[in-house]
Design a protein around this motif. Structure first.
Motif, mmCIF file in Angstrom:
data_model
loop_
_atom_site.group_PDB
_atom_site.id
_atom_site.type_symbol
_atom_site.label_atom_id
_atom_site.label_comp_id
_atom_site.label_asym_id
_atom_site.label_seq_id
_atom_site.Cartn_x
_atom_site.Cartn_y
_atom_site.Cartn_z
ATOM 1 N N PRO A 73 0.813 -1.224 0.000
ATOM 2 C CA PRO A 73 0.000 0.000 0.000
ATOM 3 C C PRO A 73 0.845 1.271 0.000
ATOM 4 O O PRO A 73 0.443 2.294 -0.557
ATOM 5 N N GLY A 74 2.026 1.195 0.600
ATOM 6 C CA GLY A 74 2.929 2.345 0.580
ATOM 7 C C GLY A 74 3.452 2.657 -0.809
ATOM 8 O O GLY A 74 3.713 3.820 -1.139
ATOM 9 N N VAL A 75 3.638 1.632 -1.639
ATOM 10 C CA VAL A 75 4.049 1.867 -3.023
ATOM 11 C C VAL A 75 2.939 2.612 -3.763
ATOM 12 O O VAL A 75 3.201 3.582 -4.491
ATOM 13 N N ALA A 76 1.697 2.179 -3.574
ATOM 14 C CA ALA A 76 0.580 2.887 -4.201
ATOM 15 C C ALA A 76 0.516 4.325 -3.720
ATOM 16 O O ALA A 76 0.218 5.255 -4.497
ATOM 17 N N GLU A 77 0.823 4.544 -2.451
ATOM 18 C CA GLU A 77 0.823 5.900 -1.906
ATOM 19 C C GLU A 77 1.912 6.753 -2.549
ATOM 20 O O GLU A 77 1.714 7.958 -2.761
ATOM 21 N N HIS A 127 3.592 3.986 -15.431
ATOM 22 C CA HIS A 127 4.509 3.094 -16.157
ATOM 23 C C HIS A 127 4.385 1.685 -15.580
ATOM 24 O O HIS A 127 4.832 1.410 -14.478
ATOM 25 N N ALA A 128 3.782 0.803 -16.372
ATOM 26 C CA ALA A 128 3.604 -0.590 -15.966
ATOM 27 C C ALA A 128 4.289 -1.518 -16.955
ATOM 28 O O ALA A 128 3.830 -2.639 -17.195
ATOM 29 N N GLY A 129 5.401 -1.060 -17.530
ATOM 30 C CA GLY A 129 6.085 -1.855 -18.544
ATOM 31 C C GLY A 129 7.592 -1.821 -18.404
ATOM 32 O O GLY A 129 8.156 -1.376 -17.399
ATOM 33 N N ASN A 130 8.257 -2.350 -19.451
ATOM 34 C CA ASN A 130 9.711 -2.298 -19.633
ATOM 35 C C ASN A 130 10.519 -2.906 -18.492
ATOM 36 O O ASN A 130 11.675 -2.561 -18.282
ATOM 37 N N GLY A 131 9.917 -3.809 -17.737
ATOM 38 C CA GLY A 131 10.666 -4.519 -16.712
ATOM 39 C C GLY A 131 10.842 -3.764 -15.417
ATOM 40 O O GLY A 131 11.656 -4.178 -14.583
ATOM 41 N N TYR A 132 10.076 -2.697 -15.199
ATOM 42 C CA TYR A 132 10.161 -1.955 -13.954
ATOM 43 C C TYR A 132 9.133 -2.498 -12.953
ATOM 44 O O TYR A 132 8.497 -3.520 -13.204
ATOM 45 N N LEU A 133 8.978 -1.865 -11.801
ATOM 46 C CA LEU A 133 8.353 -2.532 -10.658
ATOM 47 C C LEU A 133 6.967 -3.100 -10.955
ATOM 48 O O LEU A 133 6.700 -4.275 -10.650
ATOM 49 N N ILE A 134 6.070 -2.313 -11.528
ATOM 50 C CA ILE A 134 4.715 -2.830 -11.746
ATOM 51 C C ILE A 134 4.741 -3.978 -12.747
ATOM 52 O O ILE A 134 4.051 -4.987 -12.569
ATOM 53 N N ASP A 135 5.557 -3.857 -13.785
ATOM 54 C CA ASP A 135 5.712 -4.941 -14.752
ATOM 55 C C ASP A 135 6.292 -6.183 -14.089
ATOM 56 O O ASP A 135 5.935 -7.314 -14.427
ATOM 57 N N ASN A 150 -4.147 -11.751 -9.105
ATOM 58 C CA ASN A 150 -3.285 -11.350 -8.004
ATOM 59 C C ASN A 150 -2.085 -10.541 -8.488
ATOM 60 O O ASN A 150 -1.683 -9.553 -7.847
ATOM 61 N N ARG A 151 -1.508 -10.945 -9.603
ATOM 62 C CA ARG A 151 -0.338 -10.225 -10.115
ATOM 63 C C ARG A 151 -0.696 -8.815 -10.586
ATOM 64 O O ARG A 151 0.153 -7.936 -10.634
ATOM 65 N N MET A 152 -1.963 -8.596 -10.901
ATOM 66 C CA MET A 152 -2.432 -7.269 -11.312
ATOM 67 C C MET A 152 -2.824 -6.402 -10.116
ATOM 68 O O MET A 152 -3.118 -5.214 -10.270
ATOM 69 N N ARG A 153 -2.819 -6.975 -8.935
ATOM 70 C CA ARG A 153 -3.330 -6.260 -7.766
ATOM 71 C C ARG A 153 -2.589 -4.942 -7.520
ATOM 72 O O ARG A 153 -3.201 -3.910 -7.229
ATOM 73 N N LEU A 154 -1.256 -4.953 -7.623
ATOM 74 C CA LEU A 154 -0.521 -3.725 -7.367
ATOM 75 C C LEU A 154 -0.889 -2.651 -8.384
ATOM 76 O O LEU A 154 -1.112 -1.487 -8.014
ATOM 77 N N LEU A 155 -0.971 -3.002 -9.667
ATOM 78 C CA LEU A 155 -1.372 -2.019 -10.673
ATOM 79 C C LEU A 155 -2.752 -1.456 -10.349
ATOM 80 O O LEU A 155 -2.973 -0.240 -10.427
ATOM 81 N N ASN A 156 -3.683 -2.315 -9.974
ATOM 82 C CA ASN A 156 -5.021 -1.829 -9.628
ATOM 83 C C ASN A 156 -4.980 -0.885 -8.430
ATOM 84 O O ASN A 156 -5.676 0.142 -8.409
ATOM 85 N N GLU A 157 -4.166 -1.208 -7.439
ATOM 86 C CA GLU A 157 -4.085 -0.342 -6.258
ATOM 87 C C GLU A 157 -3.427 0.993 -6.600
ATOM 88 O O GLU A 157 -3.832 2.042 -6.076
ATOM 89 N N VAL A 158 -2.431 0.962 -7.480
ATOM 90 C CA VAL A 158 -1.819 2.211 -7.933
ATOM 91 C C VAL A 158 -2.843 3.057 -8.684
ATOM 92 O O VAL A 158 -2.959 4.277 -8.463
#
Length: 380
Positions: free
Chosen positions: A150-154, A174-182, A202-210
């Motif tokens: 949750p802190g990352v989303a914040e 940015h959810a691509g190119n091998g960075y954190l969300i990707d 589940n793997r999409m959860r962080l992107l959704n929270e962001v």
């Protein structure tokens, strides 16, 4: 009238003068504190005739930094420095979003005050990080625990708030190119067994929270997402990219986002192995196509309905007046790869507009060149 690359487009209530997007391209010319110098202001002002500029990858926290001399949006001073740039683009009639970024494992302790980079799983990328003292071997990242996410989303929420203060017209996650969300999205880098790993949902959860977090600051139709389904850059892989990304695109569709911005293929090649038409059909909103498009291919994509907008990277580096050159079928200047990353005005603000372009652009002897390996074409 048939659709064309030069017809206007409505994006979340913003009228874009044309359908040409300047792709986000890391150029490593920010200050060491992540602020925007006057050189960057000049560079973006010169290219304001693009229908939309997506400003380069911009870090959302100190933890998010992955390269030297990259801009940030996690301090008031950084936001103030960006404001000079957005004001300059708007004064020329342009529109500009900013790409918000967390590099995750693609970093090095020397860039993070001695802390280890973070990631979904303890898997180091192959190769070397780019640091202020030269290339350094990547290290095994520290696994983010469930309570930290949750802190990352914040971090993204706070950066999106600063982006509004900085005068941007919208943001791109940015959810691509091998960075954190990707790294969370793709199962080659996400080996978690908690609520953020395993299934595609589940793997999409962080992107959704962001996205939930940034949409507290911006209406959804001013928020875009960058996706790179088959890009192998930064040691990325996935067991079923077609199936997984069809799911991700479908889940993004009801959100009413400004767009998805898609690298079709990999950063090292324009060859594709996925069915991008099928991916595009899973998302009901605006689709920005990117990767090696030239004028003819871009026009065909817009005319056929494959893309609503087309993003160009390297052509905008050497041709600040790319829109005019394409519209009038004028010759293009060639970009000098030696000046892509780092340095000063050479290869950055000194490419001539067409009326001054009789002499070919040449690098100045002795100019400092960076050595970052990430691709300007795809926007790092």
């Amino acid at each position: 009238m048939p659709l064309d690359l030069f017809t206007p487009f409505d994006l979340g209530g913003l009228t874009l003068a044309n359908r040409m997007v300047m792709a986000p391209m890391t150029r490593n010319r920010a200050d060491t504190d992540g602020c925007v110098p006057s050189l960057m202001v000049d560079h973006y002002r010169q290219r304001a005739t693009a229908g939309l500029i997506v400003a380069e990858s911009t870090t959302v926290s100190l933890q998010a930094v992955g390269y030297p001399f990259t801009p940030g949006l996690h301090t008031a001073a950084q936001a103030e420095s960006w404001r000079r740039l957005t004001d300059a683009v708007h004064a020329e009639g342009g529109r500009i979003f900013v790409q918000l970024q967390h590099c995750g494992r693609v970093s090095h302790p020397s860039l993070l005050d001695g802390q280890a980079p973070v990631a979904p799983s303890a898997l180091a990328p192959v190769g070397q990080a780019v640091t202020y003292t030269g290339p350094q071997d990547f290290v095994t990242p520290r696994v983010l625990n469930t309570g930290e996410l949750p802190g990352v989303a914040e971090q993204f929420r706070r950066a999106s708030d600063l982006a509004k203060q900085a005068g941007f017209d919208g943001i791109e996650v940015h959810a691509g190119n091998g960075y954190l969300i990707d790294q969370f999205l793709r199962d080659g880098t996400n080996h978690r067994t908690d609520a953020y790993g395993g299934s595609a949902a589940n793997r999409m959860r962080l992107l959704n929270e962001v996205l939930d977090a940034v949409c507290e600051q911006w209406p959804a139709d001013r928020v875009g997402v960058r996706l790179t389904p088959e890009n192998g850059f930064n040691s990325m892989s996935d067991s079923d990219p077609q199936g997984h990304f069809e799911y991700f695109f479908g889940q993004l569709s009801p959100r009413g986002l400004a767009y998805v911005h898609v690298l079709e293929g990999g950063m090292a090649t324009t060859a594709v192995s996925l069915d991008y038409r099928a991916l595009r059909e899973r998302f009901a909103g605006t689709y920005i196509a990117n990767n090696g498009y030239d004028l003819d291919r871009a026009r065909a994509a817009v005319h056929a309905g494959h893309a609503d907008l087309v993003a160009f990277g390297t052509p905008f580096i050497a041709n600040p007046d790319l829109v005019r050159r394409y519209r009038a079928n004028l010759p293009l200047a060639a970009a000098d790869p030696a000046t892509f990353y780092g340095g000063g005005e050479v290869g950055y603000t000194d490419y001539p507009f067409h009326q001054d372009a009789e002499a070919a652009h040449a690098p100045v002897a002795g100019a400092r060149h960076g050595n970052s390996p990430h691709s300007a074409l795809a926007g790092a």
